[in-house]
Design a protein around this motif. Structure first.
Motif, mmCIF file in Angstrom:
data_model
loop_
_atom_site.group_PDB
_atom_site.id
_atom_site.type_symbol
_atom_site.label_atom_id
_atom_site.label_comp_id
_atom_site.label_asym_id
_atom_site.label_seq_id
_atom_site.Cartn_x
_atom_site.Cartn_y
_atom_site.Cartn_z
ATOM 1 N N GLY A 121 10.191 115.073 -2.767
ATOM 2 C CA GLY A 121 11.510 114.970 -2.157
ATOM 3 C C GLY A 121 11.470 115.267 -0.667
ATOM 4 N N ILE A 126 20.025 116.236 0.242
ATOM 5 C CA ILE A 126 20.732 116.473 -1.004
ATOM 6 C C ILE A 126 21.377 115.147 -1.383
ATOM 7 C CG2 ILE A 126 22.545 117.767 -2.149
ATOM 8 C CD1 ILE A 126 22.150 119.918 0.006
ATOM 9 N N PRO A 127 20.987 114.533 -2.486
ATOM 10 C CA PRO A 127 21.594 113.252 -2.841
ATOM 11 C C PRO A 127 23.111 113.378 -2.920
ATOM 12 C CG PRO A 127 19.723 113.706 -4.254
ATOM 13 C CD PRO A 127 19.960 114.934 -3.449
ATOM 14 N N GLY A 128 23.817 112.508 -2.238
ATOM 15 C CA GLY A 128 25.275 112.541 -2.249
ATOM 16 C C GLY A 128 25.870 113.141 -0.996
ATOM 17 N N ILE A 129 25.072 113.839 -0.207
ATOM 18 C CA ILE A 129 25.589 114.424 1.027
ATOM 19 C C ILE A 129 24.887 113.763 2.204
ATOM 20 C CG2 ILE A 129 25.781 116.524 2.398
ATOM 21 C CD1 ILE A 129 26.092 118.062 -0.140
#
Lengths: 402, 225
Positions: A121, A126-129
């Protein structure tokens, strides 16, 4: 069977030899009844311009595709008009069905979709931010600070960086559109070399090899005959690279070129200050501004900063307002600056130089010390320009020197 | 006078066959295409790695957010990168055959292809953080408590599942049940990942205060944006 009676005239009274006599309008009915159908048909034909031909098969709507019907002798078909294969009704049917299918597709969650997380990663993601990255884009010798919004590694929006002095939170039109550059299929994906009329993709190893060969070839002659063409830059890193290049190859020449450049501005700054400087204007203290062929509020480099310092002087409702500034614009084309100006003078770009000499002569006549350029100005023809653009305007300018 | 041709005598038969075929086809299409298994409670697909939530979350007691990090910050509940697995499994059972896909993903950089279990349709918007971040509820005596929805309310007792299965019908009627009466599904924000949490009488008596604090949307635009 339909009980509706067709719009037919009784055949026993109006027998034309071709079955029932139908009518479509009251005028047509009148014409048939009074036996003047030929005149009506002529009238109708006159209403339909175009390359009409009789006795051609007519295409009519039927289902999705148009169907050709048997030729009718006395009906004209416009042969110049391209006959669409798809009927209008057919188009609506197919389009509606496709739209419904698409809408339905949104409701369907077919089994077995996969979730593919990163193997390693990326940090701070942060997925979505969305993440925001500060970057800088070149505007000639100026730089524009930007903030790029990135969703899961994909840039989606470019805005100005409020903490960058030349952006102050704003972007220009070009910066807003840079987002498309990032997804441009024509954008280069790596190094390339010209081969004949086209470009051939190369690897970075090829670049290294070519560069080493070049360095080796020019080690002895200190770069004689080596020419580098580069865009102008104000990047300290690029300038350092260029200085190191010049130190290594003193005989080589480095040319800077840009299709739209600030050469005149640079030459003017050079003449005014005696050294290579890039002017950064501060309009917040300027009472009178004369823009000569300069779109400093529109397309010129640094225009966002200029707008931010120029604008507050015009905020008349602001409680801490100062005296409103005055903008004169002399220009050859329409520009944002010209639209903003209190006084605008249109002038051929070729005459701008002689106008400036005339202005300088007037200013000198009113007591402004011109220094080294006095001799060049002496011959200027002040009469060639509207007097209020160098005489009364000059008073304004002299009163607000800065 | 004979208006209809003789062939029309077969019309009822043709119509019956056509209706039967069309009906069958429509039924088949809906049954096969529009009723996927993954919308049904109990759907538990086989995953590429036999990861046991019962072992990791239940017996070992690892917090949900160790892997599904930042779920209370972000709209998405992240499925962890292989890195998170390797953080422990580089040392714990490093040779296990069942972890071969994990090691392969770590070595090659290719993702592990987990099979999606919970899937919302494209026209509905769901935000994990809105449910988990916590809303401030104020009691009559002035004391404050932050309330949120626990993981188990939607995902069930994950800590008891060897293979994760759909625990609740993730469909609009079910969503609205809670949006209309959120009180019973709210808990202190500190307890959202506690699978075994049960409300005490004191907590239940304040359900109305909690519900008022979160005030979930019931209008269409709340989810169908």
């Amino acid at each position: 069977m339909s009980r509706r009676k067709p719009y037919a005239l009784p055949t026993d009274r109006f027998d034309t030899g071709s079955g029932q006599v139908m009518w479509r309008s009251l005028e047509e009915k009148e014409a048939i009844v009074s036996g003047q159908t030929t005149a009506l048909r002529k009238e109708a034909a006159a209403e339909l311009p175009g390359g009409f031909a009789k006795g051609l098969p007519i295409v009519e709507a039927g289902g999705l595709l148009k169907k050709a019907k048997a030729p009718v002798a006395d009906v004209s078909v416009d042969i110049l008009q391209k006959q669409p294969r798809l009927s209008r009704r057919g188009f609506m049917q197919a389009g509606g069905a496709a739209t419904a299918a698409l809408a339905l597709q949104g409701c369907i969650r077919r089994p077995e979709s996969n979730i593919l997380p990163f193997s390693k990663g990326p940090e701070y993601t942060i997925p979505g931010i969305p993440q925001h990255f500060a970057t800088v884009t070149a505007r000639g010798n100026d730089a524009l600070g930007l903030l790029v919004e990135s969703n899961e590694g994909r840039p989606t929006k470019i805005n100005g960086n409020a903490e960058h002095p030349s952006s102050l939170g704003a972007t220009d039109t070009r910066a807003q559109l840079h987002i498309w550059d990032l997804y441009d299929p024509d954008r280069s994906h790596g190094p390339a070399s010209s081969e004949g009329d086209s470009w051939a993709s190369k690897s970075w190893a090829d670049v290294d090899a070519a560069r080493e060969a070049l360095v080796e070839a020019h080690t002895e002659d200190q770069g004689a005959g080596l020419v580098v063409l580069a865009p102008p830059t104000s990047s300290p890193s690029m300038l350092r690279v260029r200085r190191r290049f010049a130190a290594r190859f003193p005989q080589a020449t480095l040319h800077e070129w840009e299709s739209v450049a600030d050469d005149n501005v640079a030459a003017g700054a050079d003449a005014a200050f005696g050294q290579k400087v890039y002017p950064v204007y501060n309009f917040s203290t300027a009472e009178v501004v004369l823009a000569v062929d300069s779109d400093f509020l529109g397309d010129d480099a640094g225009s966002l900063r200029n707008q931010r310092t120029f604008g507050p002087r015009r905020a008349l409702t602001s409680p801490d307002r100062q005296i409103m500034n005055r903008l004169y614009a002399v220009e050859a084309t329409y520009s944002v600056t010209g639209a903003m100006a209190d006084h605008r003078l249109r002038m051929k770009a070729a005459r701008v130089g002689s106008y400036l000499r005339a202005l300088a002569k007037t200013l000198a006549g009113k007591g402004l010390a011109l220094g080294g350029v006095a001799g060049a100005v002496a011959a200027a023809d002040t009469a060639a320009y509207p007097s209020d653009w160098h005489a009364s305007g000059a008073d304004d300018r002299l009163a607000n020197r800065g | 006078m004979q208006i209809f041709p003789r062939q029309l005598n077969y019309l009822p038969l043709v119509l019956a066959v056509a209706a039967f075929t069309a009906g069958g086809a429509i039924t088949f299409v809906f049954w096969f295409y529009f009723s996927p298994k993954n919308l049904q409670v109990g759907y538990a697909p086989e995953q590429p790695v036999p990861y046991s939530h019962r072992l990791h979350a239940g017996e070992l007691g690892i917090d949900c957010r160790y892997c599904h990090a930042n779920v209370e910050q972000s709209a998405y509940s992240m499925v962890p990168p292989t890195q998170t697995c390797m953080g422990c499994h580089a040392v714990v059972h490093p040779e296990s055959a069942r972890l071969a896909p994990v090691r392969e993903s770590w070595a090659t950089g290719d993702p592990i292809e987990w099979v999606r279990i919970h899937q919302l349709p494209d026209h509905s918007y769901f935000n994990h953080s809105a449910h988990l971040y916590g809303a401030k509820a104020v009691y009559e005596d002035g004391s404050e408590v932050r309330v949120a929805v626990g993981c188990t309310s939607c995902h069930g007792r994950i800590d008891q599942m060897e293979v994760v299965a759909i625990a609740e019908p993730i469909a609009m009627g079910w969503c609205l049940e809670c949006h209309r009466n959120p009180g019973p599904n709210l808990r202190p924000v500190e307890e959202i990942t506690n699978m075994a949490w049960e409300p005490d009488e004191e907590w239940v008596s304040h359900q109305e205060d909690h519900a008022r604090a979160v005030n979930p949307p019931e209008h269409c635009n709340g989810c169908h944006r």
